[in-house]
Scaffold this motif. Structure first.
Motif, PDB file in Angstrom:
ATOM      1  N   ASN A   1       0.898  -1.155   0.000  1.00  0.00           N
ATOM      2  CA  ASN A   1       0.000   0.000   0.000  1.00  0.00           C
ATOM      3  C   ASN A   1       0.938   1.206   0.000  1.00  0.00           C
ATOM      4  OD1 ASN A   1      -2.228   1.656   0.159  1.00  0.00           O
ATOM      5  ND2 ASN A   1      -2.883   0.946   2.187  1.00  0.00           N
ATOM      6  N   TYR A   2       1.876   1.144  -0.948  1.00  0.00           N
ATOM      7  CA  TYR A   2       3.021   2.048  -0.970  1.00  0.00           C
ATOM      8  C   TYR A   2       2.884   3.034  -2.141  1.00  0.00           C
ATOM      9  CZ  TYR A   2       7.873   3.528  -1.690  1.00  0.00           C
ATOM     10  OH  TYR A   2       9.005   4.270  -1.867  1.00  0.00           O
ATOM     11  N   TYR A   3       3.137   4.295  -1.867  1.00  0.00           N
ATOM     12  CA  TYR A   3       2.923   5.333  -2.876  1.00  0.00           C
ATOM     13  C   TYR A   3       4.170   6.159  -3.143  1.00  0.00           C
ATOM     14  CZ  TYR A   3      -1.830   4.000  -3.061  1.00  0.00           C
ATOM     15  OH  TYR A   3      -2.948   3.252  -3.270  1.00  0.00           O
ATOM     16  N   VAL A   4       4.289   6.531  -4.419  1.00  0.00           N
ATOM     17  CA  VAL A   4       5.324   7.461  -4.848  1.00  0.00           C
ATOM     18  C   VAL A   4       4.595   8.582  -5.599  1.00  0.00           C
ATOM     19  CG1 VAL A   4       7.205   5.787  -4.912  1.00  0.00           C
ATOM     20  CG2 VAL A   4       5.696   5.981  -6.890  1.00  0.00           C
ATOM     21  N   GLN A   5       5.321   9.439  -6.269  1.00  0.00           N
ATOM     22  CA  GLN A   5       4.717  10.519  -7.045  1.00  0.00           C
ATOM     23  C   GLN A   5       4.659  10.103  -8.517  1.00  0.00           C
ATOM     24  OE1 GLN A   5       3.535  11.852  -4.078  1.00  0.00           O
ATOM     25  NE2 GLN A   5       3.427  13.602  -5.463  1.00  0.00           N
TER      26      GLN A   5
ATOM     27  N   PRO B   1       9.604  14.886  -8.843  1.00  0.00           N
ATOM     28  CA  PRO B   1       8.699  14.944  -7.688  1.00  0.00           C
ATOM     29  C   PRO B   1       8.991  13.878  -6.634  1.00  0.00           C
ATOM     30  CG  PRO B   1       7.448  15.336  -9.686  1.00  0.00           C
ATOM     31  CD  PRO B   1       8.845  14.980 -10.118  1.00  0.00           C
ATOM     32  N   THR B   2       9.098  12.623  -7.053  1.00  0.00           N
ATOM     33  CA  THR B   2       9.375  11.553  -6.091  1.00  0.00           C
ATOM     34  C   THR B   2      10.727  11.759  -5.427  1.00  0.00           C
ATOM     35  OG1 THR B   2       7.958   9.867  -7.054  1.00  0.00           O
ATOM     36  CG2 THR B   2       9.943   9.090  -5.954  1.00  0.00           C
ATOM     37  N   ARG B   3      11.736  12.085  -6.232  1.00  0.00           N
ATOM     38  CA  ARG B   3      13.079  12.248  -5.671  1.00  0.00           C
ATOM     39  C   ARG B   3      13.133  13.406  -4.677  1.00  0.00           C
ATOM     40  NH1 ARG B   3      16.229   8.992  -9.625  1.00  0.00           N
ATOM     41  NH2 ARG B   3      14.442   8.138 -10.730  1.00  0.00           N
ATOM     42  N   SER B   4      12.397  14.480  -4.998  1.00  0.00           N
ATOM     43  CA  SER B   4      12.406  15.638  -4.089  1.00  0.00           C
ATOM     44  C   SER B   4      11.817  15.249  -2.733  1.00  0.00           C
ATOM     45  CB  SER B   4      11.628  16.802  -4.700  1.00  0.00           C
ATOM     46  OG  SER B   4      10.227  16.566  -4.686  1.00  0.00           O
ATOM     47  N   GLN B   5      10.791  14.398  -2.739  1.00  0.00           N
ATOM     48  CA  GLN B   5      10.150  14.021  -1.476  1.00  0.00           C
ATOM     49  C   GLN B   5      10.988  13.013  -0.701  1.00  0.00           C
ATOM     50  OE1 GLN B   5       6.018  13.694  -1.142  1.00  0.00           O
ATOM     51  NE2 GLN B   5       5.551  14.906  -2.946  1.00  0.00           N
ATOM     52  N   LEU B   6      11.661  12.134  -1.420  1.00  0.00           N
ATOM     53  CA  LEU B   6      12.560  11.181  -0.777  1.00  0.00           C
ATOM     54  C   LEU B   6      13.699  11.912  -0.063  1.00  0.00           C
ATOM     55  CD1 LEU B   6      13.884   8.337  -0.399  1.00  0.00           C
ATOM     56  CD2 LEU B   6      14.863   8.621  -2.678  1.00  0.00           C
ATOM     57  N   ILE B   7      14.284  12.886  -0.761  1.00  0.00           N
ATOM     58  CA  ILE B   7      15.487  13.546  -0.253  1.00  0.00           C
ATOM     59  C   ILE B   7      15.154  14.603   0.806  1.00  0.00           C
ATOM     60  CG2 ILE B   7      17.419  15.033  -0.984  1.00  0.00           C
ATOM     61  CD1 ILE B   7      17.790  12.121  -1.802  1.00  0.00           C
TER      62      ILE B   7
ATOM     63  N   GLN C   1       5.836  21.506  -7.302  1.00  0.00           N
ATOM     64  CA  GLN C   1       4.583  20.764  -7.508  1.00  0.00           C
ATOM     65  C   GLN C   1       4.165  20.642  -8.961  1.00  0.00           C
ATOM     66  OE1 GLN C   1       5.149  23.751  -5.973  1.00  0.00           O
ATOM     67  NE2 GLN C   1       3.236  24.500  -5.104  1.00  0.00           N
ATOM     68  N   HIS C   2       4.818  21.363  -9.857  1.00  0.00           N
ATOM     69  CA  HIS C   2       4.423  21.281 -11.267  1.00  0.00           C
ATOM     70  C   HIS C   2       5.445  20.516 -12.112  1.00  0.00           C
ATOM     71  CE1 HIS C   2       2.426  22.246 -14.954  1.00  0.00           C
ATOM     72  NE2 HIS C   2       3.506  22.813 -15.442  1.00  0.00           N
ATOM     73  N   ALA C   3       4.960  19.542 -12.862  1.00  0.00           N
ATOM     74  CA  ALA C   3       5.789  18.829 -13.846  1.00  0.00           C
ATOM     75  C   ALA C   3       7.083  18.301 -13.224  1.00  0.00           C
ATOM     76  CB  ALA C   3       6.075  19.725 -15.045  1.00  0.00           C
ATOM     77  N   ILE C   4       8.190  18.453 -13.957  1.00  0.00           N
ATOM     78  CA  ILE C   4       9.494  17.995 -13.448  1.00  0.00           C
ATOM     79  C   ILE C   4      10.471  19.158 -13.543  1.00  0.00           C
ATOM     80  CG2 ILE C   4       9.161  15.600 -14.163  1.00  0.00           C
ATOM     81  CD1 ILE C   4      11.128  16.257 -16.541  1.00  0.00           C
ATOM     82  N   LEU C   5      11.669  18.962 -13.031  1.00  0.00           N
ATOM     83  CA  LEU C   5      12.724  19.955 -13.214  1.00  0.00           C
ATOM     84  C   LEU C   5      13.366  19.717 -14.582  1.00  0.00           C
ATOM     85  CD1 LEU C   5      14.386  19.766  -9.716  1.00  0.00           C
ATOM     86  CD2 LEU C   5      13.574  21.870 -10.782  1.00  0.00           C
ATOM     87  N   TRP C   6      13.388  20.744 -15.404  1.00  0.00           N
ATOM     88  CA  TRP C   6      14.040  20.625 -16.712  1.00  0.00           C
ATOM     89  C   TRP C   6      15.477  21.118 -16.603  1.00  0.00           C
ATOM     90  CZ3 TRP C   6      11.702  17.733 -20.153  1.00  0.00           C
ATOM     91  CH2 TRP C   6      10.324  17.528 -19.994  1.00  0.00           C
ATOM     92  N   ARG C   7      16.330  20.547 -17.414  1.00  0.00           N
ATOM     93  CA  ARG C   7      17.774  20.817 -17.254  1.00  0.00           C
ATOM     94  C   ARG C   7      18.164  22.229 -17.647  1.00  0.00           C
ATOM     95  NH1 ARG C   7      16.233  17.172 -20.725  1.00  0.00           N
ATOM     96  NH2 ARG C   7      16.840  17.082 -22.891  1.00  0.00           N
ATOM     97  N   TRP C   8      17.234  22.988 -18.215  1.00  0.00           N
ATOM     98  CA  TRP C   8      17.540  24.380 -18.563  1.00  0.00           C
ATOM     99  C   TRP C   8      16.817  25.369 -17.638  1.00  0.00           C
ATOM    100  CZ3 TRP C   8      16.373  20.855 -22.635  1.00  0.00           C
ATOM    101  CH2 TRP C   8      15.017  20.509 -22.700  1.00  0.00           C
ATOM    102  N   GLN C   9      16.301  24.870 -16.515  1.00  0.00           N
ATOM    103  CA  GLN C   9      15.627  25.780 -15.578  1.00  0.00           C
ATOM    104  C   GLN C   9      16.547  26.165 -14.418  1.00  0.00           C
ATOM    105  OE1 GLN C   9      12.145  23.353 -14.647  1.00  0.00           O
ATOM    106  NE2 GLN C   9      10.811  24.917 -15.525  1.00  0.00           N
ATOM    107  N   ARG C  10      16.455  27.439 -14.047  1.00  0.00           N
ATOM    108  CA  ARG C  10      17.162  27.867 -12.829  1.00  0.00           C
ATOM    109  C   ARG C  10      16.299  27.506 -11.630  1.00  0.00           C
ATOM    110  NH1 ARG C  10      20.524  33.434 -13.373  1.00  0.00           N
ATOM    111  NH2 ARG C  10      21.245  33.107 -15.512  1.00  0.00           N
ATOM    112  N   ALA C  11      16.289  26.243 -11.285  1.00  0.00           N
ATOM    113  CA  ALA C  11      15.471  25.766 -10.164  1.00  0.00           C
ATOM    114  C   ALA C  11      16.083  24.487  -9.619  1.00  0.00           C
ATOM    115  CB  ALA C  11      14.038  25.498 -10.633  1.00  0.00           C
ATOM    116  N   GLY C  12      15.661  24.142  -8.419  1.00  0.00           N
ATOM    117  CA  GLY C  12      16.172  22.914  -7.817  1.00  0.00           C
ATOM    118  C   GLY C  12      15.521  22.702  -6.463  1.00  0.00           C
TER     119      GLY C  12
END
Ligand SMILES: *[C@@H]1O[C@H](CO)[C@@H](O)[C@H](O)[C@H]1NC(C)=O
Ligand SMILES: *[C@@H]1O[C@H](CO)[C@@H](O)[C@H](O)[C@H]1NC(C)=O
Ligand SMILES: *[C@@H]1O[C@H](CO)[C@@H](O)[C@H](O)[C@H]1NC(C)=O
Ligand SMILES: *[C@@H]1O[C@H](CO)[C@@H](O)[C@H](O)[C@H]1NC(C)=O
Ligand SMILES: *[C@@H]1O[C@H](CO)[C@@H](O)[C@H](O)[C@H]1NC(C)=O
Ligand SMILES: *[C@@H]1O[C@H](CO)[C@@H](O)[C@H](O)[C@H]1NC(C)=O
Length: 521
Positions: free
Chosen positions: A79-83, A88-94, A105-116
């Protein structure tokens, strides 16, 4: 010296303090080390895009003897959940935190975004390091890298060897720029880019690296080990050495056949890692966790049947994960656990439950310590509910159905006990059987006949895990209550951080290598 056993044991960890002591004091320390059990090693294996119906013990056509045996010897999480997707999943794990609290909360991190993954809260590796672990990461990061502070070796990992983006060539270790034409190296360690690995298949390469870490650790370190092994397998592109694919000749669908071969390499890789731990004498004191990061991608060979939907979807096929706990240090064996457990729970479960470390200094965690649930037969989940996500940037769907509460046009999902509520656009909700032999070469698809403006679903997941029966019309009170909960969660959300592509991220401007491109101001 009036030190307790525990303090002495802590002392031993890391530096060879014995050298600073007189001979008789050193003897005391050595005895203490033998008596006080060391914290268990933690090996966390994360598979990529690995589908619910792609592990042997779920009845798959794909054979996974190693994973099956490890799960059988430990605790299967059913009864195990991920994203629904990778970062998203990696961000919650870490981080141990929901995406609505990290801006991811939106989509994924793209390699050309200034985000993390924000730097404002310690990572699971920071906390395990603080409590005495030597920490290593191998494989896919995918949590942002526009500045060097966001790289794994600055997020609590002593060493890192892997790639930063979402996926890449398994042999050439390159990833394309936005033009889909120019390919650039995405492979590095603490010292920078790693060249010369072309032709070395990623599952073999990462496994070998993990084995080296284990062997060196056994030889040199007195600390417990934390190894985060984030395999590239079995994400697209579908690339696999012929010998592994050969075993699945009977599968006519080429994608599924290649994918099956990739799963085979993954299973073998995990076998090699557990063998290395055994040979190093570390297995008996190791907790091994295995998890997928999201549902299988049916367009790239994965399968989640009989669950509904797949990678990207808020239906169960996107988020109900494969997961189990095993390892020589686990005393609970042969158990199937049906308590609600989520990927964000690993942070407190491993740091506090397994490593007896402190959770001080983090921003509020959304995960729960599930160690009592995992190890104690019949101990209920520590988790009263699970917010799957709220994504206000996703396209709205249909009409607002309930006044004075959460707007059902907006994408969100929450689980409370048996019930799961979905609002907005959940993504494709078809049921897809796996392609197998000539009788079903492409896999049968049962397309849902729902109205395309429908934006509200309530399921009793316990009774109906395949989500065939929406019961929202039967339980309006329950719906209202759960909509109110989403609304309340939404009040705690930070705005999504989803910046526009930055042309300066182009590796052509940085020596032809993917990596940080923004210097400190
Ligand atoms: C690297 O491998 C990927 C996947 O096979 C392929 O699409 C890409 O063209 C390759 N890149 C180069 C530069 O060969
Ligand atoms: C596992 O180890 C065997 C024996 O050394 C080796 O032949 C095989 O390539 C390894 N597999 C992986 C996936 O690392
Ligand atoms: C947490 O507590 C430990 C032990 O008291 C201390 O060493 C550490 O700095 C604290 N960590 C944070 C992030 O506050
Ligand atoms: C959710 O919260 C955001 C602020 O984070 C706000 O802009 C939005 O209107 C809220 N959505 C709903 C449906 O209440
Ligand atoms: C959902 O996916 C199935 C299988 O790929 C496809 O046949 C169907 O058209 C999709 N439905 C929608 C609404 O996109
Ligand atoms: C959901 O289904 C389960 C299994 O059939 C049942 O035991 C439970 O009572 C149902 N839950 C609710 C709240 O109706």
């Amino acid at each position: 010296m009036a030190l307790s056993m525990r303090e002495i044991a802590l002392f031993c960890v890391g530096v060879s303090v014995a050298l600073l002591f007189t001979a008789s004091e050193a003897l005391v320390v050595n005895n203490a080390r033998r008596q006080a059990p060391q914290k268990p090693n933690i090996v966390f294996v994360l598979a990529d895009d690995y589908g619910f119906n792609d592990i042997g013990y779920h009845g798959s056509q794909i054979k996974t003897p190693t994973l099956d045996q490890l799960a059988k010897d430990g605790v299967k999480l059913e009864n195990y959940y991920v994203q629904p997707r990778c970062s998203p999943t990696r961000s919650q794990l870490i981080s141990g935190r929901y995406q609505i609290h990290t801006g991811l909360q939106h989509a994924i991190l793209w390699r050309w975004q200034r985000a993390g993954l924000p730097l404002d809260s310690p990572t699971i590796a920071d906390k395990l390091k603080e409590t005495g672990y030597s920490t290593h990461m191998v494989g896919k990061w995918h949590l942002g890298f526009y500045k060097k502070e966001f790289l794994p070796q600055h997020r609590g990992f002593d060493t890192y060897f892997g790639y930063l983006s979402c996926s890449e060539g398994y042999y050439n270790h390159t990833k394309d720029w936005r033009d889909h034409k120019s390919w650039y190296l995405d492979l590095r360690d603490n010292n920078g880019p790693v060249y010369g690995k072309e032709g070395h298949y990623s599952t073999h390469m990462f496994t070998e690296h993990a084995e080296n870490i284990i062997n060196q650790h056994a030889e040199k370190s007195t600390k417990p080990l934390f190894l985060y092994m984030a395999y590239e397998a079995v994400h697209s592109p579908l690339e696999v050495p012929k010998s592994y694919e050969e075993k699945y000749r009977f599968i006519k669908d080429e994608k599924r056949r290649k994918y099956a071969g990739m799963v085979d390499t993954l299973d073998e890789g995990v076998r090699n890692i557990t063998n290395a731990l055994k040979q190093a004498g570390m297995w008996e004191n190791t907790i091994l966790v295995f998890s997928t990061d999201n549902g299988g991608q049916i367009k790239a060979g994965g399968n989640n049947y009989p669950l509904r939907g797949w990678k990207g979807s808020l239906f169960e096929g996107g988020i109900r994960g494969i997961g189990f706990v095993s390892g020589g240090a686990l005393k609970t064996r042969g158990v199937v656990n049906r308590e609600l457990i989520h990927v964000s729970d690993w942070f407190p479960t491993l740091v506090s439950g397994v490593a007896h470390g402190s959770l001080n200094g983090t921003l509020p965690l959304d995960g729960f310590n599930q160690w009592p649930t995992i190890t104690g037969k019949g101990v209920p989940s520590a988790r009263p509910y699970l917010l799957h996500n709220i994504d206000i940037l996703y396209g709205k769907r249909g009409h607002k159905l309930y006044p004075h509460t959460w707007d059902t046009r907006v994408r969100a999902a929450i689980r409370v006990g048996d019930f799961k509520l979905i609002t907005g656009q959940p993504d494709n909700g078809s049921w897809v059987k796996p392609p197998s032999d000539e009788a079903v070469p492409h896999g049968e698809v049962v397309i849902s006949k729902e109205n395309k403006h429908k934006n509200l679903w309530l399921f009793n997941i316990t009774a109906d895990p395949t989500e065939h029966h929406d019961i929202s019309h039967k339980f309006p009170e329950k719906v209202k209550e759960m909509l109110d909960m989403i609304l309340e969660f939404n009040h705690t959300a930070v705005p999504p951080n989803y910046p526009r592509p930055d042309p300066l991220a182009n590796p052509a401007l940085h020596g032809g290598v993917w990596g940080p491109w923004v210097k400190d101001e």
